[in-house]
Scaffold this motif. Structure first.
Motif, PDB file in Angstrom:
ATOM      1  N   UNK A  44     -39.772  65.105  70.845  1.00  0.00           N
ATOM      2  CA  UNK A  44     -39.603  66.554  70.902  1.00  0.00           C
ATOM      3  C   UNK A  44     -40.267  67.031  72.180  1.00  0.00           C
ATOM      4  N   UNK A  45     -39.842  68.205  72.656  1.00  0.00           N
ATOM      5  CA  UNK A  45     -40.321  68.653  73.959  1.00  0.00           C
ATOM      6  C   UNK A  45     -39.750  67.701  75.002  1.00  0.00           C
ATOM      7  N   UNK A  46     -40.443  67.488  76.064  1.00  0.00           N
ATOM      8  CA  UNK A  46     -40.026  66.523  77.092  1.00  0.00           C
ATOM      9  C   UNK A  46     -38.579  66.743  77.532  1.00  0.00           C
ATOM     10  N   UNK A  47     -38.137  68.002  77.512  1.00  0.00           N
ATOM     11  CA  UNK A  47     -36.733  68.275  77.801  1.00  0.00           C
ATOM     12  C   UNK A  47     -36.438  68.570  79.273  1.00  0.00           C
ATOM     13  N   UNK A  48     -37.448  68.494  80.134  1.00  0.00           N
ATOM     14  CA  UNK A  48     -37.256  68.713  81.568  1.00  0.00           C
ATOM     15  C   UNK A  48     -37.725  67.476  82.321  1.00  0.00           C
ATOM     16  N   UNK A  49     -36.913  67.015  83.253  1.00  0.00           N
ATOM     17  CA  UNK A  49     -37.278  65.849  84.060  1.00  0.00           C
ATOM     18  C   UNK A  49     -37.736  66.253  85.446  1.00  0.00           C
ATOM     19  N   UNK A  50     -38.610  65.450  86.041  1.00  0.00           N
ATOM     20  CA  UNK A  50     -39.119  65.660  87.398  1.00  0.00           C
ATOM     21  C   UNK A  50     -39.090  64.314  88.086  1.00  0.00           C
ATOM     22  N   UNK A  51     -38.434  64.231  89.233  1.00  0.00           N
ATOM     23  CA  UNK A  51     -38.280  62.948  89.906  1.00  0.00           C
ATOM     24  C   UNK A  51     -39.068  62.817  91.188  1.00  0.00           C
ATOM     25  N   UNK A  52     -39.400  61.583  91.492  1.00  0.00           N
ATOM     26  CA  UNK A  52     -40.042  61.184  92.742  1.00  0.00           C
ATOM     27  C   UNK A  52     -41.346  61.930  92.992  1.00  0.00           C
ATOM     28  N   UNK A  53     -42.256  61.834  92.068  1.00  0.00           N
ATOM     29  CA  UNK A  53     -43.570  62.481  92.156  1.00  0.00           C
ATOM     30  C   UNK A  53     -44.356  61.930  93.336  1.00  0.00           C
ATOM     31  N   UNK A  54     -44.786  62.830  94.231  1.00  0.00           N
ATOM     32  CA  UNK A  54     -45.688  62.453  95.313  1.00  0.00           C
ATOM     33  C   UNK A  54     -46.844  63.432  95.309  1.00  0.00           C
ATOM     34  N   UNK A  55     -48.082  63.046  95.599  1.00  0.00           N
ATOM     35  CA  UNK A  55     -48.422  61.649  95.849  1.00  0.00           C
ATOM     36  C   UNK A  55     -48.365  60.830  94.561  1.00  0.00           C
ATOM     37  N   UNK A  56     -48.114  59.558  94.738  1.00  0.00           N
ATOM     38  CA  UNK A  56     -48.139  58.590  93.631  1.00  0.00           C
ATOM     39  C   UNK A  56     -49.037  57.460  94.082  1.00  0.00           C
ATOM     40  N   UNK A  57     -50.272  57.465  93.594  1.00  0.00           N
ATOM     41  CA  UNK A  57     -51.261  56.460  93.994  1.00  0.00           C
ATOM     42  C   UNK A  57     -51.239  55.225  93.106  1.00  0.00           C
ATOM     43  N   UNK A  58     -50.325  55.172  92.152  1.00  0.00           N
ATOM     44  CA  UNK A  58     -50.188  54.021  91.266  1.00  0.00           C
ATOM     45  C   UNK A  58     -49.446  52.939  92.045  1.00  0.00           C
ATOM     46  N   UNK A  59     -49.888  51.694  91.939  1.00  0.00           N
ATOM     47  CA  UNK A  59     -49.307  50.613  92.734  1.00  0.00           C
ATOM     48  C   UNK A  59     -48.607  49.580  91.857  1.00  0.00           C
ATOM     49  N   UNK A  60     -48.022  48.588  92.510  1.00  0.00           N
ATOM     50  CA  UNK A  60     -47.328  47.513  91.803  1.00  0.00           C
ATOM     51  C   UNK A  60     -46.085  48.035  91.124  1.00  0.00           C
ATOM     52  N   UNK A  61     -45.602  47.296  90.129  1.00  0.00           N
ATOM     53  CA  UNK A  61     -44.418  47.732  89.383  1.00  0.00           C
ATOM     54  C   UNK A  61     -44.689  48.982  88.560  1.00  0.00           C
ATOM     55  N   UNK A  62     -45.956  49.259  88.294  1.00  0.00           N
ATOM     56  CA  UNK A  62     -46.310  50.483  87.565  1.00  0.00           C
ATOM     57  C   UNK A  62     -45.941  51.740  88.351  1.00  0.00           C
TER      58      UNK A  62
END
Length: 188
Positions: A44-62
């Motif tokens: 429930x909720x989570x009805x809006x998407x957001x793509x290509x978040x920057x900055x993204x400091x998470x590395x690797x496949x994560x």
């Protein structure tokens, strides 16, 4: 910091919200862009998407999991198809969005009255956060709902979630594969 994803455990759910790309983290595949699979989970909720978040400091496949997220509304995830009397660990993955404003949510489940509040921006903008919840199913393996509504104006941005058994998978599959290229690798 670690994703906490470990292939030694049996994962019942691993979902990458808002991304067309599959994420494979430490050998555990996260299904891309799945939402409300009958008999598996619903949200429930989570009805809006957001793509290509920057900055993204998470590395690797994560990083692929952290890049996109879903948000909005009175947020909750219901897990179906669980084993009876089994201890599980549910994890929701998010990424800090704001420099200073709190983006907090209060987590709860239908199994307990205990609640936990987490600020998604606690570790800084662009840094990942995972919220873990350890629980045990009832004698029927009834569905479990985890709710996490926002405590203020900003909602908790959800990149994905996973659910795994709490005990290491002690029963290996009776099936396996091996490379076979010559007599030495034939297994005979």
């Amino acid at each position: 910091a670690t994703s906490g994803v470990d292939p030694a455990y049996l994962y019942t759910h691993a979902v990458n919200f808002a991304s067309n790309a599959a994420a494979n983290i430490n050998g555990v595949p996260f299904i891309p862009r799945e939402f409300n699979i009958a008999g598996r989970f619903s949200a429930t909720g989570l009805d809006v998407g957001f793509g290509n978040r920057t900055p993204n400091n998470v590395t690797g496949n994560s990083a692929g999991l952290a890049r996109d997220f879903r948000y909005n509304g009175n947020t909750g995830i219901t897990l179906d198809n669980l084993k009876p009397n089994t201890q599980y660990v549910f994890t929701v993955y998010g990424i800090g969005f704001d420099v200073s404003d709190p983006r907090a949510a209060t987590f709860s489940s239908n199994l307990t009255t205990e609640k936990f509040t987490a600020n998604l921006n606690q570790y800084g903008q662009g840094n990942g956060m995972r919220v873990n919840y350890t629980y045990t199913t009832d004698a029927l393996g009834s569905p479990v709902t985890i709710n996490y509504p926002a405590t203020g104006a900003g909602t908790f941005h959800t990149s994905g979630f996973s659910n795994r058994e709490a005990a290491v998978n002690a029963t290996p599959s009776p099936w396996s594969t091996m490379a076979w290229s010559d007599d030495a690798t034939s297994g005979i």
